[in-house]
Write a protein that holds these residues in place. Sequence first.
Motif, PDB file in Angstrom:
ATOM      1  N   SER A 145       0.773  -1.122  -0.147  1.00 15.95           N
ATOM      2  CA  SER A 145      -0.007  -0.039  -0.056  1.00 15.95           C
ATOM      3  C   SER A 145       0.771   1.405   0.000  1.00 15.95           C
ATOM      4  N   ASP A 193      -1.613   8.559   6.009  1.00 18.56           N
ATOM      5  CA  ASP A 193      -1.845   8.447   7.321  1.00 18.56           C
ATOM      6  C   ASP A 193      -2.357   9.367   8.216  1.00 18.56           C
ATOM      7  N   ASN A 217       2.017  -5.645   3.323  1.00 15.71           N
ATOM      8  CA  ASN A 217       0.494  -5.611   3.838  1.00 15.71           C
ATOM      9  C   ASN A 217      -0.207  -5.032   2.909  1.00 15.71           C
ATOM     10  N   ILE A 277     -10.461   3.525   8.106  1.00 17.61           N
ATOM     11  CA  ILE A 277      -9.812   2.984   6.994  1.00 17.61           C
ATOM     12  C   ILE A 277     -10.458   3.455   5.638  1.00 17.61           C
ATOM     13  N   ARG A 324      -2.161  -0.399  19.372  1.00 17.24           N
ATOM     14  CA  ARG A 324      -2.576   0.374  18.386  1.00 17.24           C
ATOM     15  C   ARG A 324      -4.046   0.138  17.880  1.00 17.24           C
ATOM     16  N   ALA A 372       0.072   5.133   1.024  1.00 20.63           N
ATOM     17  CA  ALA A 372      -1.184   5.760   1.735  1.00 20.63           C
ATOM     18  C   ALA A 372      -0.765   7.019   2.265  1.00 20.63           C
ATOM     19  N   GLY A 379       7.405  -2.140  11.209  1.00 20.13           N
ATOM     20  CA  GLY A 379       7.332  -3.487  10.628  1.00 20.13           C
ATOM     21  C   GLY A 379       7.809  -3.623   9.229  1.00 20.13           C
ATOM     22  N   ASP A 380       7.060  -2.447   8.503  1.00 13.30           N
ATOM     23  CA  ASP A 380       7.402  -2.541   6.972  1.00 13.30           C
ATOM     24  C   ASP A 380       8.895  -2.337   6.861  1.00 13.30           C
ATOM     25  N   GLY A 407       2.079   3.969   4.239  1.00 10.37           N
ATOM     26  CA  GLY A 407       1.765   2.628   3.542  1.00 10.37           C
ATOM     27  C   GLY A 407       2.755   1.789   3.577  1.00 10.37           C
ATOM     28  N   TRP A 427      -5.475   5.663   6.135  1.00 13.85           N
ATOM     29  CA  TRP A 427      -5.478   5.027   7.275  1.00 13.85           C
ATOM     30  C   TRP A 427      -5.202   6.009   8.638  1.00 13.85           C
ATOM     31  N   LEU A 430      -5.955  -7.422  10.458  1.00  8.64           N
ATOM     32  CA  LEU A 430      -7.390  -7.386   9.683  1.00  8.64           C
ATOM     33  C   LEU A 430      -7.548  -8.305   8.996  1.00  8.64           C
ATOM     34  N   TRP A 431      -6.482  -8.948   8.131  1.00  7.91           N
ATOM     35  CA  TRP A 431      -6.545 -10.011   7.099  1.00  7.91           C
ATOM     36  C   TRP A 431      -6.920 -11.306   7.820  1.00  7.91           C
ATOM     37  N   GLY A 467       5.099   2.017  10.440  1.00  8.06           N
ATOM     38  CA  GLY A 467       6.020   1.515   9.428  1.00  8.06           C
ATOM     39  C   GLY A 467       7.277   0.954   9.759  1.00  8.06           C
TER      40      GLY A 467
HETATM   41  P1  AMP Z   1       3.030  -0.889  10.287  1.00 10.39           P
HETATM   42  O1  AMP Z   1       3.370   0.062  11.586  1.00 10.39           O
HETATM   43  O2  AMP Z   1       4.387  -1.504   9.847  1.00 10.39           O
HETATM   44  O3  AMP Z   1       2.060  -2.252  10.483  1.00 10.39           O
HETATM   45  O4  AMP Z   1       2.469  -0.326   8.951  1.00 10.39           O
HETATM   46  C1  AMP Z   1       1.830   0.710   8.987  1.00 10.39           C
HETATM   47  C2  AMP Z   1       1.159   1.165   7.600  1.00 10.39           C
HETATM   48  O5  AMP Z   1       0.396   0.117   6.866  1.00 10.39           O
HETATM   49  C3  AMP Z   1       0.661   2.583   7.364  1.00 10.39           C
HETATM   50  O6  AMP Z   1       1.243   3.525   6.849  1.00 10.39           O
HETATM   51  C4  AMP Z   1      -0.749   2.134   6.683  1.00 10.39           C
HETATM   52  O7  AMP Z   1      -1.184   3.102   5.907  1.00 10.39           O
HETATM   53  C5  AMP Z   1      -0.521   0.925   6.279  1.00 10.39           C
HETATM   54  N1  AMP Z   1      -1.887   0.278   6.378  1.00 10.39           N
HETATM   55  C6  AMP Z   1      -2.580  -0.038   7.667  1.00 10.39           C
HETATM   56  N2  AMP Z   1      -3.705  -0.942   7.400  1.00 10.39           N
HETATM   57  C7  AMP Z   1      -3.524  -1.181   6.084  1.00 10.39           C
HETATM   58  C8  AMP Z   1      -4.377  -2.319   5.296  1.00 10.39           C
HETATM   59  N3  AMP Z   1      -5.525  -2.810   5.651  1.00 10.39           N
HETATM   60  N4  AMP Z   1      -3.872  -2.403   4.013  1.00 10.39           N
HETATM   61  C9  AMP Z   1      -2.729  -1.834   3.680  1.00 10.39           C
HETATM   62  N5  AMP Z   1      -2.066  -1.038   4.225  1.00 10.39           N
HETATM   63  C10 AMP Z   1      -2.413  -0.864   5.482  1.00 10.39           C
END
Ligand code: AMP
Length: 312
Positions: free
Chosen positions: A19, A23, A134, A108, A103, A21, A246-247, A38, A92, A161-162, A244
């Motif tokens: 994604s 936020d 994600n 969304i 959190r 995004a 985690g990403d 995202g 988001w 969520l998933w 972010g």
């Molecule tokens: P994290 O903190 O690593 O879990 O990632 C947070 C990021 O995930 C935020 O910048 C959101 O925009 C994005 N995010 C949150 N929910 C979703 C979702 N359902 N699908 C895709 N991206 C998401």
Amino acid sequence: MNRLKLASTEPKPVLVVGSVAFDNIITPHATGERILGGSASYAALAASYYAPSRLVGVVGHDFDEKYIDRFRAHGFDIEGLQRDESGPTFFWKGKYHENFNKRDTIDIQLNVFETFRPELPDNYKDSEYLMLGNIAPGLQLHVLEQVAEAKPYILADTIDLWIDIQKDELLQVVSRVDLFVINDSESEQLTGEKNIILAGQKLLKLGTKAAIIKKGEHGAYLFHPDGLFALPAYPVTKLRDPTGAGDSFAGGLLGYLAAHDDTSFKAICKAMVYATATASMTGEDFSCDRLESAGADAIQARSDELLAMTQL
Ligand code: AMP
């Protein structure tokens, strides 16, 4: 783009699908409004410290050129970033509890994500390293179909969520990837195991070749057929917004593997050190700001510190 100097060979490109995004973030101390976020933004930025990033995602009519320029500044290949003029970018809103230990999603809005299908440009299909960031597991499966022949090394990430609404599709993703990355509360939700070791073992039984369970400020565990590895987090004292992280961990980790073109157990252990150092930057400011400004030398220095901390 300044990259860490690691291997003598040219790093392989990392393809990130996820994604992009805007936020809104509420922390116990401050708020951020309509800031760049995202999973793909964070992951591709983190990966770009190690290897060239290729990005597949979608943005809406409100995604100004200045954001694209931020991606360009990190040398992203953005041929796979679709622009859908028919609506706004995915939105988001999240709120952190005291001590950042929990959190909640407050809002969304899928917007252009509603009709998004991740299509890989032809010249991305030979990517040897793929991160499924994600997004809906159904979309992750659609990407997997497109790389069935190329057989890249695949890292996948998800969120709670998933597990709630697309568990069957998510289990199919888990069964088809090389490295599945998840946090501890989500691993309990997915496997039904409270004990992190049992949860990790169960993830391997679900078909992923290896799994990492993240425990936030308490570090991360790697479960792999060649062994178990545990790493503490980098000791951050200036936490502002963990969104972010985690990403960034996942993107940095895959970038490190691509830079060495090595996916062995040892390489993944070492990659976790660099991924942890990279993710520690993200939490020090809102949005991708600190991750973008950190620079390769600072990430290398934190990786060295973490390596020294974990040596007996
Ligand atoms: P994290 O903190 O690593 O879990 O990632 C947070 C990021 O995930 C935020 O910048 C959101 O925009 C994005 N995010 C949150 N929910 C979703 C979702 N359902 N699908 C895709 N991206 C998401």
